[in-house]
Design an enzyme around this catalytic site. Structure first.
Site, PDB file in Angstrom:
ATOM      1  N   TRP A  51      -2.570  11.875   4.338  1.00 12.04           N
ATOM      2  CA  TRP A  51      -2.963  11.897   2.453  1.00 12.04           C
ATOM      3  C   TRP A  51      -3.292  13.118   2.068  1.00 12.04           C
ATOM      4  O   TRP A  51      -3.718  13.185   2.301  1.00 12.04           O
ATOM      5  CB  TRP A  51      -3.839  10.468   1.926  1.00 12.04           C
ATOM      6  CG  TRP A  51      -4.456  10.387   0.486  1.00 12.04           C
ATOM      7  CD1 TRP A  51      -3.321   9.852   0.311  1.00 12.04           C
ATOM      8  CD2 TRP A  51      -5.147  10.648  -0.260  1.00 12.04           C
ATOM      9  NE1 TRP A  51      -3.711   9.448  -1.447  1.00 12.04           N
ATOM     10  CE2 TRP A  51      -4.744  10.640  -0.879  1.00 12.04           C
ATOM     11  CE3 TRP A  51      -6.141  12.082  -0.377  1.00 12.04           C
ATOM     12  CZ2 TRP A  51      -5.529  10.438  -3.183  1.00 12.04           C
ATOM     13  CZ3 TRP A  51      -6.685  12.451  -1.690  1.00 12.04           C
ATOM     14  CH2 TRP A  51      -6.503  11.721  -2.632  1.00 12.04           C
ATOM     15  N   ASN A  90      -9.184  14.714   9.641  1.00 14.02           N
ATOM     16  CA  ASN A  90      -8.665  13.616   8.531  1.00 14.02           C
ATOM     17  C   ASN A  90     -10.000  13.855   7.475  1.00 14.02           C
ATOM     18  O   ASN A  90     -11.461  14.952   8.443  1.00 14.02           O
ATOM     19  CB  ASN A  90      -9.121  12.615   9.339  1.00 14.02           C
ATOM     20  CG  ASN A  90      -9.589  11.693   7.929  1.00 14.02           C
ATOM     21  OD1 ASN A  90      -9.340  11.039   6.530  1.00 14.02           O
ATOM     22  ND2 ASN A  90      -9.802  10.458   8.195  1.00 14.02           N
ATOM     23  N   LYS A 112      -5.909  -3.629 -10.733  1.00 15.81           N
ATOM     24  CA  LYS A 112      -4.357  -4.382  -9.930  1.00 15.81           C
ATOM     25  C   LYS A 112      -3.148  -3.934 -10.307  1.00 15.81           C
ATOM     26  O   LYS A 112      -2.085  -3.234  -9.977  1.00 15.81           O
ATOM     27  CB  LYS A 112      -4.740  -6.069  -9.537  1.00 15.81           C
ATOM     28  CG  LYS A 112      -4.953  -6.013  -8.920  1.00 15.81           C
ATOM     29  CD  LYS A 112      -5.004  -5.837  -7.376  1.00 15.81           C
ATOM     30  CE  LYS A 112      -6.046  -5.630  -6.723  1.00 15.81           C
ATOM     31  NZ  LYS A 112      -6.871  -4.796  -6.867  1.00 15.81           N
ATOM     32  N   GLU A 133      -2.288   0.191 -10.051  1.00 18.73           N
ATOM     33  CA  GLU A 133      -1.994   0.060  -9.078  1.00 18.73           C
ATOM     34  C   GLU A 133      -1.098  -0.374  -8.580  1.00 18.73           C
ATOM     35  O   GLU A 133      -0.480   0.946  -7.488  1.00 18.73           O
ATOM     36  CB  GLU A 133      -3.230   0.110  -8.218  1.00 18.73           C
ATOM     37  CG  GLU A 133      -3.557  -0.886  -7.616  1.00 18.73           C
ATOM     38  CD  GLU A 133      -5.126  -0.775  -6.718  1.00 18.73           C
ATOM     39  OE1 GLU A 133      -5.014   0.118  -5.924  1.00 18.73           O
ATOM     40  OE2 GLU A 133      -5.266  -2.242  -6.871  1.00 18.73           O
ATOM     41  N   HIS A 160     -14.106  -2.975 -31.950  1.00 18.30           N
ATOM     42  CA  HIS A 160     -14.433  -1.860 -32.044  1.00 18.30           C
ATOM     43  C   HIS A 160     -13.434  -0.745 -31.160  1.00 18.30           C
ATOM     44  O   HIS A 160     -13.873   0.307 -31.072  1.00 18.30           O
ATOM     45  CB  HIS A 160     -16.212  -2.089 -30.587  1.00 18.30           C
ATOM     46  CG  HIS A 160     -17.153  -3.048 -31.752  1.00 18.30           C
ATOM     47  ND1 HIS A 160     -17.553  -2.554 -32.657  1.00 18.30           N
ATOM     48  CD2 HIS A 160     -17.644  -3.924 -31.046  1.00 18.30           C
ATOM     49  CE1 HIS A 160     -18.202  -3.694 -32.217  1.00 18.30           C
ATOM     50  NE2 HIS A 160     -18.173  -4.445 -31.105  1.00 18.30           N
TER      51      HIS A 160
HETATM   52  C1  F6R Z   1      -8.370  -1.076  -5.233  1.00 19.70           C
HETATM   53  C2  F6R Z   1      -9.269  -0.852  -4.350  1.00 19.70           C
HETATM   54  C3  F6R Z   1      -9.804   0.184  -4.360  1.00 19.70           C
HETATM   55  C4  F6R Z   1     -10.925  -0.128  -3.229  1.00 19.70           C
HETATM   56  C5  F6R Z   1     -11.421   1.274  -4.284  1.00 19.70           C
HETATM   57  C6  F6R Z   1     -13.453   1.193  -2.678  1.00 19.70           C
HETATM   58  O1  F6R Z   1      -7.503  -2.951  -5.214  1.00 19.70           O
HETATM   59  O2  F6R Z   1      -8.538  -1.187  -3.224  1.00 19.70           O
HETATM   60  O3  F6R Z   1     -10.486   0.601  -5.236  1.00 19.70           O
HETATM   61  O4  F6R Z   1     -11.670  -1.207  -3.852  1.00 19.70           O
HETATM   62  O5  F6R Z   1     -11.250   2.216  -3.609  1.00 19.70           O
HETATM   63  O6  F6R Z   1     -12.701   0.835  -1.059  1.00 19.70           O
HETATM   64  P1  F6R Z   1     -13.862   0.067  -0.611  1.00 19.70           P
HETATM   65  O7  F6R Z   1     -14.131  -1.076  -0.495  1.00 19.70           O
HETATM   66  O8  F6R Z   1     -13.535   0.274   1.755  1.00 19.70           O
HETATM   67  O9  F6R Z   1     -15.582   0.738  -0.424  1.00 19.70           O
END
Ligand code: F6R
Length: 628
Positions: free
Chosen positions: A74, A98, A505, A508, A524
């Site tokens: 990534w 990473n 949702k 993304e 508002h």
């Molecule tokens: C959205 C999603 C992210 C995670 C966020 C936190 O669908 O999955 O917004 O909720 O990156 O991740 P965690 O829960 O692993 O700390």
């Protein structure tokens, strides 16, 4: 972000590493690569884009060695391209990384002065140069890494091999996770246990600034100062087949369908079947440490948890993304049931905004992965200030889980789809339990009221099955979404965070603009957005706020907005105002959110899928956000 796999053992490293990377692709999919011993040298193969591009290249490659490393990226520093793909090779040193090296500019300048030939735009390649310089001096990979580690600042986990010592692999980290899988005469070093579960269930978790030397069939771990360390070995109960799609077209769809089971598994350990009330199981506030939770005395532990719930005067919940929205639901529940003030903070803000941390605060973190860098920093900040911390995690023994004083588990099983679904509903179940336990510990809930809460929660899995049975209907509704230019998701009270989650949702997965709002906020500002191309997705269960929510809907409709509403049962009033009406079973106010979110997840899924998007791996995202 980024997934890394290292392997030393008798199997074919190409198969083991590529198989492992497939399990880690959720962590990043901008490029992938491997470096594997072959003919006494290390051969590297890399490809831009998803892992399948690397697999196509590797189809014609064979390797005769038994040591290798691999990476799925990534991108942080440098665009996604083959040139920037890992492993990076300098001389005989090959390295995968990473994270982020924060002092990379300084390091780069120094390397350039020393005449280094830097061929990529990454910070990672610089570390390969440093190791390559040091192996020339130290004549030993472990010693070289001990020197280099002192120079690095940032968040990183790194695997490195050297062709002059083809029997060893060195791993080190500061921040993002590295787990060592201990197999029969073979060793795996991976970002996430999922990459090695096919081979072993025994794992050792590397801590920050520790260095692991994998050699022959053994592993030695050293402190950064070189002192040998004794590390506990943890045996996991996750199965490799939980990480398969099991006949579903997508991981996300499978995970949505697993939600009734996820909710049952989250609550099962904490419900006292005889009294039909809450008894949180082995939270571990007493300081046993995460690896010793099982051996705790359950009765004493519960007493300790109740004592903490009774003694604190406020709660701060810290998390990111979907987990943050789960935290917002937690606020509504805890405030209503325990009458204690609750603040909810986005971890990236909390850690830097110099929060006022009063000693009588319990800090609860929520994280599916347990590795989110900002949430991890938040829990550390809370501890530095002497506060009690409680983590709600899905991945046991993850960094956040290991840091926290108390531990609660989502028990959702592995979540592979990048967009979180089942971990969200499991967290809502946990917050219902925590709020009930808090309410009782503080004398705000009678036994009868606590039972009512538990009974409401026990009904959720079967109510959720009913919602899932209407999937075809949600798929049809998602088709309507194609005609809109924008979406306002709205709700009131405990349904407001669900509107926020529904909008996330859609953004993304479908890459469409959606905003979540508290319905009372429409006047508002957002009302100005409304015309016939704007959809209003309203979460409007039959609760105390229903009449107010309907008024907001009427106002939006009068201005040409098209309404998609989610309500309780056959609600004629909502049906008459809405273009589409989606009914969910009648539930308790505190469990409505667990049901309301399901249609929102499914509509986003179907829309994204029909638009041809990669639902399990949305563009630009990664599941485990281990850099800030
Ligand atoms: C959205 C999603 C992210 C995670 C966020 C936190 O669908 O999955 O917004 O909720 O990156 O991740 P965690 O829960 O692993 O700390």
């Amino acid at each position: 972000m980024c997934g890394i796999v290292g392997y030393l053992g008798p199997l074919n490293p190409k198969d083991v590493i590529v198989g492992g990377l497939k399990k880690l692709e959720y962590r990043g999919y901008d490029s992938a690569g491997v470096a594997i011993l072959d003919g006494g040298l290390v051969k590297r193969v890399r490809a831009e884009g998803k892992l399948r591009n690397l697999e196509a290249k590797l189809a014609h490659e064979s390797f005769d060695g038994h040591l290798g490393i691999g990476h799925t990226r990534w991108a942080t520093h440098g665009v996604p391209s083959e040139r920037n793909a890992h492993p990076h090779q300098v001389g005989g040193v090959s390295l995968v990384h990473n994270g982020i090296i924060e002092n990379y500019l300084e390091i780069k300048e120094a390397l350039l002065k020393r005449g280094a030939n830097i061929t990529s735009d990454t910070d990672s390649e610089l570390v390969a140069h440093l190791v390559a310089e040091q192996v020339k001096i130290q004549k030993d990979l472990l010693k070289a890494v001990q020197v280099v580690l002192k120079e690095l600042r940032g968040a990183f986990s790194i695997l490195v091999i050297w062709d002059q010592q083809p029997d060893r692999l060195v791993a080190f980290k500061d921040g993002p996770p590295l787990v060592i899988g201990l197999g029969e005469k073979q060793t795996f070093v991976v970002s996430d246990v999922q990459a090695a579960l096919n081979y072993t269930k025994k794992f050792m978790y590397l801590e920050d600034r520790e260095i692991a030397l994998v050699q022959g069939t053994g592993v030695q771990v050293f402190s950064s100062a070189g002192a040998p360390l004794q590390k506990p070995v943890v045996e996991l109960n996750w199965n490799a087949d939980q990480v398969e799609k099991k006949g579903y077209s997508h991981y996300m769809l499978k995970e949505i369908y697993e939600q009734p089971h996820a909710v049952s598994s989250a609550m099962a350990p904490h419900i006292d079947a005889t009294n039909q009330t809450v008894r949180l199981s082995k939270v571990g506030f007493g300081g046993a440490g995460v690896t010793h939770l099982e051996s705790l005395d359950a009765a004493k532990d519960w007493e300790q948890t109740q004592k903490i719930f009774a003694s604190v005067n406020r709660v701060t919940i810290v998390a990111c993304g979907t987990s943050y929205y789960a935290g917002l639901v937690g606020k509504y529940l805890i405030e209503a049931l325990a009458k204690i003030p609750v603040e909810v903070d986005v971890a990236s803000e909390f850690r830097y905004r110099k929060p006022v941390l009063l000693k009588d605060t319990l800090v609860i973190t929520v994280s599916q992965s347990g590795e989110t860098a900002d949430t991890l920093a938040a829990i550390r900040l809370a501890k530095e200030n002497g506060l009690q911390t409680l983590s709600i995690c899905n991945v046991r023994n993850s960094s956040i889980d290991r840091e926290a004083h108390g531990h609660l588990y989502m028990n959702s099983g592995p979540e592979v789809g990048v967009a979180s679904t089942k971990a969200f509903v499991s967290t809502l179940a946990i917050f219902n339990l925590v709020a009930t336990a808090f309410g009782q510990a503080r004398g705000q809930l009678s036994l009868g009221q606590a039972r009512e809460q538990v009974q409401a929660l026990l009904a959720v899995p079967s109510q959720m099955e009913v919602v899932l049975a209407y999937d075809k209907y949600f798929a049809d509704a998602a088709e309507d979404f194609k005609s809109f230019k924008g979406f306002l998701y709205m709700g009131r009270g405990v349904s407001y965070p669900i509107a926020l989650e529904g909008a996330l949702k859609l953004k993304e997965l479908a890459y469409l603009h959606a905003e979540g709002y508290a319905a009372g906020e429409m006047k508002h500002g957002p009302l100005a957005l409304i015309d016939e191309r704007m959809a209003i997705v309203m979460v409007a269960p039959s609760d105390d706020l229903f009449e107010k929510t309907v008024s907001n809907l009427e106002e939006a409709k009068a201005r040409g907005g098209k309404i998609i509403s989610i309500g309780t049962g056959e609600n004629e009033r909502l049906k008459s105002i809405s273009e589409r009406y989606l009914g969910i079973p009648k539930a308790h106010w505190s469990t409505n959110p667990l049901l309301e979110v399901v249609p929102l997840q499914l509509m986003a899924f179907h829309l994204a899928d029909s638009l041809g998007h990669d639902v399990d791996q949305p563009r630009n995202l990664a599941k485990s956000v281990t850099v800030e």
